[in-house]
Write an enzyme that holds these catalytic residues in place. Structure first.
Site, PDB file in Angstrom:
ATOM      1  N   HIS A 192       0.611  -1.105   0.016  1.00  0.00           N
ATOM      2  CA  HIS A 192      -0.196  -0.022  -0.014  1.00  0.00           C
ATOM      3  C   HIS A 192       0.983   1.382   0.088  1.00  0.00           C
ATOM      4  CE1 HIS A 192      -3.735   2.108   0.204  1.00  0.00           C
ATOM      5  NE2 HIS A 192      -4.373   1.144   0.969  1.00  0.00           N
TER       6      HIS A 192
ATOM      7  N   ASP B 115      -9.833  -7.997 -18.674  1.00  0.00           N
ATOM      8  CA  ASP B 115     -10.005  -9.071 -19.751  1.00  0.00           C
ATOM      9  C   ASP B 115      -8.484  -9.750 -20.175  1.00  0.00           C
ATOM     10  OD1 ASP B 115     -10.672 -10.590 -22.011  1.00  0.00           O
ATOM     11  OD2 ASP B 115     -11.162  -9.079 -23.162  1.00  0.00           O
TER      12      ASP B 115
END
Length: 454
Positions: free
Chosen positions: A170, A388
């Protein structure tokens, strides 16, 4: 579903075999003048934690499973190496909470076999079970110091379906940066000519410093036993929530505000059932805000790093605030993170603004019970289900708590325009929270992700 950041009992719920462990380095060495990548002040302030996420893709290829998985694993490694040349800080090491040494250390890459069908695995997913599919390193409990910036594990199910799990620091990733990277990787795997190039401007706009008086409060993190459950709001429930009137508002709340408010109200009710609140005892909702489009001029979507701020909403449980009041508080807290506020965060003058933000947060944590803070993050409108890789459409996504005491993570459902909220809190609180009548009038608890495939 009960989760623990460390499994003391070493009880495995998944029949999993590690096949290989590799270090994937950039296909081309990082140029010398790019070796020192400066963190921004926002990166510096972020908790030093790794956030695990996982994507589940079915196998719709009619070829042999062995050939399919061999081909996909090969492409994943090759293309990861290629795009690390564009996202070169991700192959380096974070140094002194100040910069990334872009030394081409690489990304930790694991391939595993899961002796189960993908559909059976996610039929009724358990947070603890899903955690067994994330890389062993870097883990949520590790520091980024001298560590990999990211770890990846490709979990291949008996049917050829894939659970693609990641663990990212993070210190350099916010949600927008994460999905930018994943979309760039996916485009490379499917052979798309589309090129997604990160914009490394954050450290120029929000320069680092070593002179801040405060840091983020450490007591909002925990290694305690926690419970995580999913609460799903369908489009009908969202329409009802968004139709609730808010005094002084000309239009209804967004689905992020609406779901945050009803969850906050149930959290407040839970806290009130477990402990006494005086008229002066506050309860806080802290929302992580992507400020890219709120700035003037706006930052590019491809802006890399933590370009976020925290919006704090406060209520007083003793007064038994209603849903409309909490909705207004959440909305107003977000509205304060406008272009004028963001302007005060920029440049060296912005260091004073960050000191004020941290001072306020540290004061709140000093006078409040740590259980009375709720962190909310939202990946709504991120387009996660459009990811995708050229295999098949993503069927489910799971975000795992990195170790915060109480969190709410908001995501889209696969179909129907709903919202899935993953809520983490202590088990005794969850026992009360999950039975809150108002919450249950809008949300389903732990429905199977498979129902959204129909």
């Amino acid at each position: 579903m009960i989760c623990r950041l460390i499994n003391d009992n070493n009880i495995k719920k998944v029949d999993l075999e590690i096949i290989s462990k590799d270090i994937i380095k950039p296909s081309n060495p990082t140029l010398q003048h790019l070796r020192n990548f400066s963190l921004s002040i926002i990166d510096q302030l972020m908790y030093d934690v790794y956030t695990p996420l996982i994507f589940f893709f079915p196998n719709t290829d009619k070829g042999s499973v062995k050939e399919v998985i061999t081909k996909r694993s090969k492409y994943l490694k090759e293309t990861l190496s290629q795009i690390l040349t564009q996202f070169y800080p991700l192959a380096g090491e974070i140094k002194d909470n100040s910069y990334i040494d872009c030394n081409d250390k690489g990304a930790y890459f694991v391939e595993a076999r899961v002796n189960q069908m993908l559909e059976d695995f996610i039929r009724q997913p358990d947070d603890h079970k899903v955690r067994e599919l994330i890389p062993e390193t870097p883990s949520t409990t590790e520091s980024s110091k001298g560590n990999y910036v990211m770890g990846i594990q490709v979990n291949i199910f008996s049917c050829g379906g894939i659970g693609l799990s990641t663990s990212f620091s993070h210190k350099i990733f916010d949600g927008q940066t994460y999905f930018m990277f994943m979309k760039a990787w996916a485009a490379a795997v499917r052979g798309s000519p589309e090129i997604i190039s990160p914009s490394f401007v954050a450290s120029e706009v929000f320069p680092k410093t070593h002179s801040l008086k405060y840091s983020l409060p450490s007591n909002l993190m925990t290694n305690e036993f926690l419970s995580t459950k999913r609460f799903v709001f369908d489009s009908t429930a969202l329409a009802r929530l968004k139709s609730k009137p808010i005094s002084g508002a000309t239009h209804g709340p967004t689905r992020m505000v609406a779901t945050s408010a009803v969850i906050w109200k149930a959290t407040v009710n839970t806290a009130s059932a477990l402990r006494t609140f005086t008229p002066q005892s506050p309860h806080a909702l802290l929302s992580m805000v992507n400020i890219r489009k709120r700035a003037s001029p706006p930052f590019a979507n491809e802006s890399f790093g933590n370009i976020v701020d925290t919006a704090d909403a406060i209520c007083f449980p003793n007064s038994q605030p209603d849903l409309a009041t909490l909705t207004r508080e959440v909305r107003e807290s977000l509205a304060k993170k406008d272009s004028n506020h963001i302007e005060t965060m920029k440049g060296e003058k912005g260091h004073g603004t960050f000191n004020e933000i941290l001072s306020t947060l540290n004061h709140l944590t000093s006078v409040m019970d740590k259980r009375d803070f709720v962190f909310v993050s939202s990946l709504l409108n991120s387009g996660m289900y459009d990811l995708d890789f050229g295999w098949a459409k993503l069927i489910w996504f799971h975000y795992m708590n990195a170790g915060f005491t109480k969190t709410v993570s908001l995501h889209e459902t696969l179909k129907g325009g709903g919202v899935e909220a993953r809520v983490t809190m202590s088990p005794d609180e969850m026992d009360i929270f999950e039975c809150d009548p108002e919450l249950l009038s809008y949300a389903m608890v732990d429905p199977s992700p498979l129902q959204f495939l129909r």
